[in-house]
Design an enzyme around this catalytic site. Structure first.
Site, short mmCIF file in Angstrom:
data_model
loop_
_atom_site.label_atom_id
_atom_site.label_comp_id
_atom_site.label_asym_id
_atom_site.label_seq_id
_atom_site.Cartn_x
_atom_site.Cartn_y
_atom_site.Cartn_z
N HIS A 49 -35.57 11.10 -20.23
CA HIS A 49 -35.99 9.85 -20.75
C HIS A 49 -35.53 9.45 -19.22
CE1 HIS A 49 -35.50 9.96 -25.25
NE2 HIS A 49 -36.50 10.22 -24.72
N ARG A 87 -26.34 -2.14 -17.72
CA ARG A 87 -26.46 -0.20 -17.99
C ARG A 87 -26.09 0.99 -16.94
NH1 ARG A 87 -30.12 1.55 -21.47
NH2 ARG A 87 -28.92 3.26 -22.11
N THR A 140 -26.65 13.30 -30.81
CA THR A 140 -27.84 12.69 -31.30
C THR A 140 -28.19 11.93 -32.83
OG1 THR A 140 -30.11 12.05 -31.13
CG2 THR A 140 -28.93 14.26 -30.85
N SER A 141 -28.48 11.25 -32.85
CA SER A 141 -29.68 10.75 -34.59
C SER A 141 -30.80 11.50 -34.80
CB SER A 141 -29.51 9.09 -34.25
OG SER A 141 -30.24 8.67 -33.89
N ASN A 150 -29.93 11.43 -22.57
CA ASN A 150 -28.97 9.68 -21.70
C ASN A 150 -30.03 9.64 -20.67
OD1 ASN A 150 -27.85 10.36 -23.76
ND2 ASN A 150 -25.71 11.09 -23.68
N VAL A 151 -29.83 8.62 -19.98
CA VAL A 151 -30.49 7.66 -18.63
C VAL A 151 -28.75 8.48 -18.25
CG1 VAL A 151 -32.08 6.88 -19.15
CG2 VAL A 151 -29.91 5.04 -19.89
N ASP A 152 -27.30 7.77 -18.27
CA ASP A 152 -25.81 8.49 -17.60
C ASP A 152 -26.06 9.35 -17.16
OD1 ASP A 152 -24.85 10.19 -19.18
OD2 ASP A 152 -24.56 8.35 -20.71
P1 OAD Z 1 -28.63 7.38 -30.75
O1 OAD Z 1 -27.90 5.62 -30.96
O2 OAD Z 1 -29.76 6.68 -31.80
O3 OAD Z 1 -27.68 8.11 -31.75
C1 OAD Z 1 -26.34 8.42 -31.49
C2 OAD Z 1 -26.12 9.56 -31.91
O4 OAD Z 1 -24.80 10.02 -32.03
C3 OAD Z 1 -25.73 9.58 -33.45
O5 OAD Z 1 -26.03 10.60 -34.35
C4 OAD Z 1 -23.88 9.15 -34.04
O6 OAD Z 1 -23.79 9.42 -34.93
C5 OAD Z 1 -23.32 9.57 -33.22
N1 OAD Z 1 -22.13 9.72 -32.00
C6 OAD Z 1 -21.72 8.38 -32.18
N2 OAD Z 1 -20.54 8.45 -31.76
C7 OAD Z 1 -19.73 10.43 -31.52
C8 OAD Z 1 -19.47 10.65 -31.18
N3 OAD Z 1 -18.10 10.21 -30.58
N4 OAD Z 1 -19.27 12.06 -31.12
C9 OAD Z 1 -20.28 12.99 -31.87
N5 OAD Z 1 -21.81 12.47 -31.90
C10 OAD Z 1 -21.44 10.92 -32.15
O7 OAD Z 1 -28.72 8.26 -29.71
P2 OAD Z 1 -30.38 8.98 -29.45
O8 OAD Z 1 -30.70 10.03 -30.55
O9 OAD Z 1 -29.39 9.17 -28.23
O10 OAD Z 1 -34.38 6.18 -25.41
O11 OAD Z 1 -31.03 7.89 -29.10
C11 OAD Z 1 -32.50 8.77 -28.41
C12 OAD Z 1 -33.18 7.30 -27.56
O12 OAD Z 1 -33.07 6.45 -28.18
C13 OAD Z 1 -32.56 6.88 -26.75
O13 OAD Z 1 -32.79 8.30 -25.61
C14 OAD Z 1 -33.24 5.83 -25.88
C15 OAD Z 1 -32.77 5.41 -27.53
O14 OAD Z 1 -34.25 4.15 -27.63
C16 OAD Z 1 -34.68 5.76 -24.78
O15 OAD Z 1 -34.30 4.44 -24.57
C17 OAD Z 1 -36.38 6.13 -24.25
#
Ligand code: OAD
Length: 250
Positions: A111, A63, A178-179, A94-96
């Site tokens: 995170h 990653r 974020t979801s 995000n971790v990036d």
């Molecule tokens: P998710 O993968 O759960 O959600 C990503 C969100 O981004 C979804 O709601 C998509 O609809 C949306 N999305 C995708 N492409 C997009 C775009 N081009 N423009 C706008 N929105 C878009 O990711 P996170 O919510 O970040 O934690 O996940 C939260 C945490 O879950 C992460 O930090 C990680 C993971 O497990 C750890 O690893 C501790």
């Protein structure tokens, strides 16, 4: 106790994997996301680290390589541009390091970060390392196995209190990509104030928190249009402010 005042010139940007998706970094829960068909507990949890650190290192080293090859996109840059006139705090799951590379200055990684490493021991200090993979058997000065400074499942989120303080005082909050599925991170948004302007930009969100306006769409298309409007509105209100010296007269 009295609530702290809201600062209309302060913006909190709360981001998740979706803001980096158009830079080529996979999200977690989308159809082709990192967790599709994978049990995250097997590769990204505290238990996995204890059982099989090589496997966990392999996952995060990959990653890190992907993140290092990616470039910030229009949404990251638009967030940075807000700093021209607003106080901006980026609170990211995000971790990036794409917010950093877009130039944002005040970034909180809830995170952790792939670009930092620390020894596998309580209280071990994280240090910036950059995109250098961590080898198994590579240790810190005290002989502890090195690990990425990221939050594994089963570990505590970082910087909660500091983040809450910023969310409570921000006049504007924009949540991007974020979801809102992962707690306690998603729960921080409950601290947003009733009178602050609150927007979510995402393709899909399970549950919209109270008071947030959902703008469904791609981060690179919607975020720049919001930030442009916010920059213009502050410039206008400053011009209209009574008692402000007119630069043309000086
Ligand atoms: P998710 O993968 O759960 O959600 C990503 C969100 O981004 C979804 O709601 C998509 O609809 C949306 N999305 C995708 N492409 C997009 C775009 N081009 N423009 C706008 N929105 C878009 O990711 P996170 O919510 O970040 O934690 O996940 C939260 C945490 O879950 C992460 O930090 C990680 C993971 O497990 C750890 O690893 C501790």
């Amino acid at each position: 106790m009295a609530k702290p005042p809201i600062d209309p010139e302060k913006v909190v940007v709360f981001s998740g994997a979706g803001i980096s998706a158009e830079s080529g970094i996979s999200t977690y829960r989308d159809a082709n996301g990192l967790w599709a068909g994978v049990n995250p507990n097997a590769i990204a949890s505290k238990t996995a680290w204890e059982k099989n650190p090589q496997k966990v290192l392999e996952f995060f080293n990959e990653r890190m390589k992907t993140a290092a090859l990616a470039e910030p996109n229009a949404a990251h840059h638009a967030v940075k541009d807000l700093e021209d006139v607003y106080e901006v705090v980026v609170i990211t799951q995000n971790v990036d390091d794409l917010h950093e590379r877009a130039g944002s200055k005040n970034i909180i990684h809830l995170h952790g970060s792939l670009m930092e490493a620390r020894g596998d021991s309580k209280g071990s200090q994280a240090v910036y390392r950059g995109a250098i993979p961590i080898r198994y058997d590579e240790t810190d000065d005290f002989g502890n196995q090195l690990r990425p400074n990221v939050v594994l499942f089963g570990e505590d989120m970082m910087h909660a209190d500091e983040s809450i303080d910023h969310i409570k005082t921000a006049g504007k909050i924009i949540v991007v990509g974020t979801s809102l599925n992962v707690y306690p991170a998603a729960g921080l948004l409950k601290k947003a104030r009733y009178h602050s302007e609150k927007i979510i930009v995402s393709l899909e969100v399970d549950k919209i928190p109270f008071g947030f306006q959902m703008m469904r769409g791609k981060a690179t298309e919607i975020v720049p249009s919001i930030t442009r409007a916010w920059l213009a509105s502050l410039a206008e209100s400053e011009q209209a402010a009574p008692g402000k010296p007119d630069p043309a007269e000086s």
